[in-house]
Design an enzyme around this catalytic site. Sequence first.
Site, PDB file in Angstrom:
ATOM      1  N   ASP A   1     -16.600   6.642  19.582  1.00 48.65           N
ATOM      2  CA  ASP A   1     -17.214   7.844  20.141  1.00 48.65           C
ATOM      3  C   ASP A   1     -18.097   8.599  19.141  1.00 48.65           C
ATOM      4  O   ASP A   1     -18.879   9.448  19.536  1.00 48.65           O
ATOM      5  CB  ASP A   1     -16.164   8.771  20.796  1.00 48.65           C
ATOM      6  CG  ASP A   1     -15.054   9.181  19.849  1.00 48.65           C
ATOM      7  OD1 ASP A   1     -15.065   8.737  18.681  1.00 48.65           O
ATOM      8  OD2 ASP A   1     -14.160   9.938  20.285  1.00 48.65           O
ATOM      9  N   ARG A   2     -17.963   8.292  17.862  1.00 58.08           N
ATOM     10  CA  ARG A   2     -18.805   9.005  16.882  1.00 58.08           C
ATOM     11  C   ARG A   2     -20.013   8.167  16.486  1.00 58.08           C
ATOM     12  O   ARG A   2     -20.027   6.959  16.677  1.00 58.08           O
ATOM     13  CB  ARG A   2     -17.999   9.303  15.619  1.00 58.08           C
ATOM     14  CG  ARG A   2     -16.866  10.251  15.870  1.00 58.08           C
ATOM     15  CD  ARG A   2     -16.215  10.676  14.576  1.00 58.08           C
ATOM     16  NE  ARG A   2     -15.156  11.629  14.897  1.00 58.08           N
ATOM     17  CZ  ARG A   2     -14.547  12.398  14.016  1.00 58.08           C
ATOM     18  NH1 ARG A   2     -14.871  12.323  12.743  1.00 58.08           N
ATOM     19  NH2 ARG A   2     -13.623  13.235  14.384  1.00 58.08           N
TER      20      ARG A   2
ATOM     21  N   ASP B   1     -17.416   4.890  14.891  1.00 58.20           N
ATOM     22  CA  ASP B   1     -16.075   5.037  14.314  1.00 58.20           C
ATOM     23  C   ASP B   1     -15.050   4.133  14.998  1.00 58.20           C
ATOM     24  O   ASP B   1     -15.405   3.274  15.809  1.00 58.20           O
ATOM     25  CB  ASP B   1     -15.628   6.501  14.373  1.00 58.20           C
ATOM     26  CG  ASP B   1     -15.271   6.917  15.784  1.00 58.20           C
ATOM     27  OD1 ASP B   1     -15.865   6.367  16.729  1.00 58.20           O
ATOM     28  OD2 ASP B   1     -14.385   7.775  15.950  1.00 58.20           O
TER      29      ASP B   1
ATOM     30  N   LYS C   1     -17.730  11.977  23.868  1.00 57.64           N
ATOM     31  CA  LYS C   1     -18.869  11.718  23.004  1.00 57.64           C
ATOM     32  C   LYS C   1     -19.047  10.206  22.926  1.00 57.64           C
ATOM     33  O   LYS C   1     -18.115   9.457  23.206  1.00 57.64           O
ATOM     34  CB  LYS C   1     -18.670  12.335  21.625  1.00 57.64           C
ATOM     35  CG  LYS C   1     -17.400  11.932  20.922  1.00 57.64           C
ATOM     36  CD  LYS C   1     -17.237  12.789  19.680  1.00 57.64           C
ATOM     37  CE  LYS C   1     -15.917  12.534  19.004  1.00 57.64           C
ATOM     38  NZ  LYS C   1     -15.085  13.732  18.945  1.00 57.64           N
TER      39      LYS C   1
ATOM     40  N   SER D   1      -8.746   7.392  16.635  1.00 56.60           N
ATOM     41  CA  SER D   1     -10.137   7.513  16.210  1.00 56.60           C
ATOM     42  C   SER D   1     -10.382   6.797  14.882  1.00 56.60           C
ATOM     43  O   SER D   1     -10.084   5.624  14.760  1.00 56.60           O
ATOM     44  CB  SER D   1     -10.515   8.992  16.157  1.00 56.60           C
ATOM     45  OG  SER D   1     -11.895   9.115  16.043  1.00 56.60           O
ATOM     46  N   HIS D   2     -10.843   7.551  13.894  1.00 60.52           N
ATOM     47  CA  HIS D   2     -11.218   6.930  12.618  1.00 60.52           C
ATOM     48  C   HIS D   2     -10.056   6.883  11.631  1.00 60.52           C
ATOM     49  O   HIS D   2     -10.201   6.372  10.533  1.00 60.52           O
ATOM     50  CB  HIS D   2     -12.339   7.767  12.000  1.00 60.52           C
ATOM     51  CG  HIS D   2     -11.941   9.208  11.936  1.00 60.52           C
ATOM     52  ND1 HIS D   2     -12.067  10.033  13.026  1.00 60.52           N
ATOM     53  CD2 HIS D   2     -11.345   9.924  10.977  1.00 60.52           C
ATOM     54  CE1 HIS D   2     -11.579  11.217  12.722  1.00 60.52           C
ATOM     55  NE2 HIS D   2     -11.119  11.181  11.487  1.00 60.52           N
TER      56      HIS D   2
ATOM     57  N   ASP E   1     -12.897   4.291  17.430  1.00 58.94           N
ATOM     58  CA  ASP E   1     -12.831   4.136  18.886  1.00 58.94           C
ATOM     59  C   ASP E   1     -14.194   4.279  19.555  1.00 58.94           C
ATOM     60  O   ASP E   1     -14.283   4.361  20.780  1.00 58.94           O
ATOM     61  CB  ASP E   1     -11.839   5.136  19.486  1.00 58.94           C
ATOM     62  CG  ASP E   1     -12.239   6.581  19.227  1.00 58.94           C
ATOM     63  OD1 ASP E   1     -12.901   6.838  18.207  1.00 58.94           O
ATOM     64  OD2 ASP E   1     -11.905   7.460  20.051  1.00 58.94           O
TER      65      ASP E   1
HETATM   66  C1  G1P Z   1     -12.151  16.754  14.514  1.00 59.50           C
HETATM   67  C2  G1P Z   1     -13.566  17.297  14.600  1.00 59.50           C
HETATM   68  C3  G1P Z   1     -13.857  17.709  16.029  1.00 59.50           C
HETATM   69  C4  G1P Z   1     -13.597  16.542  16.966  1.00 59.50           C
HETATM   70  C5  G1P Z   1     -12.199  15.998  16.759  1.00 59.50           C
HETATM   71  C6  G1P Z   1     -11.941  14.735  17.579  1.00 59.50           C
HETATM   72  O1  G1P Z   1     -11.238  17.756  14.883  1.00 59.50           O
HETATM   73  O2  G1P Z   1     -13.774  18.371  13.723  1.00 59.50           O
HETATM   74  O3  G1P Z   1     -15.180  18.145  16.114  1.00 59.50           O
HETATM   75  O4  G1P Z   1     -13.731  16.935  18.299  1.00 59.50           O
HETATM   76  O5  G1P Z   1     -12.003  15.659  15.380  1.00 59.50           O
HETATM   77  O6  G1P Z   1     -12.817  13.698  17.229  1.00 59.50           O
HETATM   78  P1  G1P Z   1     -10.458  18.659  13.830  1.00 59.50           P
HETATM   79  O7  G1P Z   1      -9.728  17.710  12.899  1.00 59.50           O
HETATM   80  O8  G1P Z   1     -11.496  19.415  13.077  1.00 59.50           O
HETATM   81  O9  G1P Z   1      -9.564  19.510  14.657  1.00 59.50           O
HETATM   82 ZN    ZN Z   2     -13.388   8.718  17.501  1.00 62.09          ZN
END
Ligand code: G1P
Ligand code: ZN
Length: 544
Positions: A284-285, A280, A379, A115-116, A282
């Site tokens: 999805d955000r 972000d 997402k 992800s990010h 990948d």
């Molecule tokens: C975090 C976000 C959560 C999201 C996840 C994946 O997880 O809070 O909402 O689904 O990243 O993108 P966390 O690090 O809080 O477990």
């Molecule tokens: Zn992501």
Amino acid sequence: MSRRILEIDTTPFGDQKPGTSGLRKKVTVFQQPHYLENFVQSIFASIGDTGGKTLVLGGDGRFHNRTAIQTILRMAAANGFARVVVGRDGLLSTPAASCVIRARGAFGGIILSASHNPAGRNGDFGIKYNISNGGPAPESVTEAMYAHSRTLRSYRILDEGPEIDLSQEGEAHLGPMTVEVINPVTDYADLMDTLFDMDAIRRLLAGGFTICFDAMHAITGPYARTILEDRLGAPEGSVINAIPLEDFGGGHPDPNLTYAKDLADLMFSPDAPDFGAASDGDGDRNMILGRDMFVTPSDSLAIILANSAHLPGYRGRVRGVARSMPTSMAADRVAEAMGLNSFETPTGWKFFGTLLDADLATFCGEESFGTGSDHVREKDGLWAVLAWLNILAARRESVSQIVQEHWMRYGRTYYTRHDYEELDSARAQELMDELRGTSLVGTEFAGRPVVLHDDFSYTDPVDGSVSHGQGIRIITDNDARLVVRLSGTGTSGATLRLYMERHERGPSNLFNNAQTVLGEMIYSARTLLRLRERFGTDTPTVIT
Ligand code: G1P
Ligand code: ZN
């Protein structure tokens, strides 16, 4: 040249437990001999019969993506897959991977992303598996992967040979398996055309409405350019930082006010375009901004729901909304007014899957800059951007006007999240244990009596599965709420997240600063949790 299937001896790693969103570790961890292979074999061993099936494969383009893809292709062939559909250059955003799995009826997909989280040689890498509905593997499957990873003794892989050229679209063969290299954007962009009033958005943009989309040198650059600039006619340059880089340009592509600061500064300056957004690593955000206006993700979900009649792909078929527990209750208020379902689920997109599949919910979202719908099972950052552009095109009002009108009608849920990163894990765990061990009901929090204090548990209304220990909720008699949980995605130390919200009505209470309105709750939370004493500081690393 025929390629042999090898059965390679290995020993288990003890740390291959998937978190909120797959297995995430430092690149250097994934580079250890057999590390990636062990986990991929654990995936294949946990998803049922792979013989003759189609697998989708792609990633966010971060460092190690290319190497990992070649290994996974050789393992997929050795594990009996008939076909692997790969994005050109090994690229697929997370929502596009979900879309491709669904569009092509694949058995599942492997997405390479952290992800990010920072990328590059010294950054993070990650791998997650999505099932045939396009959504993240449910906990029963990720637990099976972990169990397998702790006992496996060997994995199957085709012996080494020439790499598959992923730079050309078309078909190639790897042993008995077909590798199909596809344009990573087309399926996804075509799906967006079916959901939104693209003509109305095109007219809005042609009329001089200005936008800035910050792809943060991550995966959404090519998607945003194709959709916003080529298909919708936004002027060239409307998408910035559009070239995906293996180290994301050294940045931290998390679309929030801290990490997308340049965009945020622009949107609060005299040169601001009418609309700003970012995505972000990948894809999805999303973060949504107007001129002098930041839209909280919780509000964004509520506003998209309230305006869903403007979105052609949803008109007349909206069943309800689902939000993760720490997300503000703003969307619930809209759902109630519209006579629709609303659901409160644990953190993580995987909990929305059953609700979307059963058509109980249509839109879903998380406070962590995640918004989406039943069009895929992830997402989707660009989806949220297009939903907003569609609403703006239909209403011909500014972002601020739309948000303020929403607050006037439904009240405003002031909201903030404070993160404390890289804490001592044992101390953080101790804090959670202490909170679980007491009840604050009957005491006061931020000057109000506590009416509920629990550790959130969820029973999935569709499949009956139960998830315990999903975060502490402390709710006072005015519906104000403090939520405390530990992150499941961090890769070093513990990350503590505090979420605070309070609902206000009446024109004179709607236009204040959230940190000020929530100030007493913030102070009381720090005191209650004794943060300074435990961790030596009570200043959060990130405030959103
Ligand atoms: C975090 C976000 C959560 C999201 C996840 C994946 O997880 O809070 O909402 O689904 O990243 O993108 P966390 O690090 O809080 O477990
Ligand atoms: Zn992501």
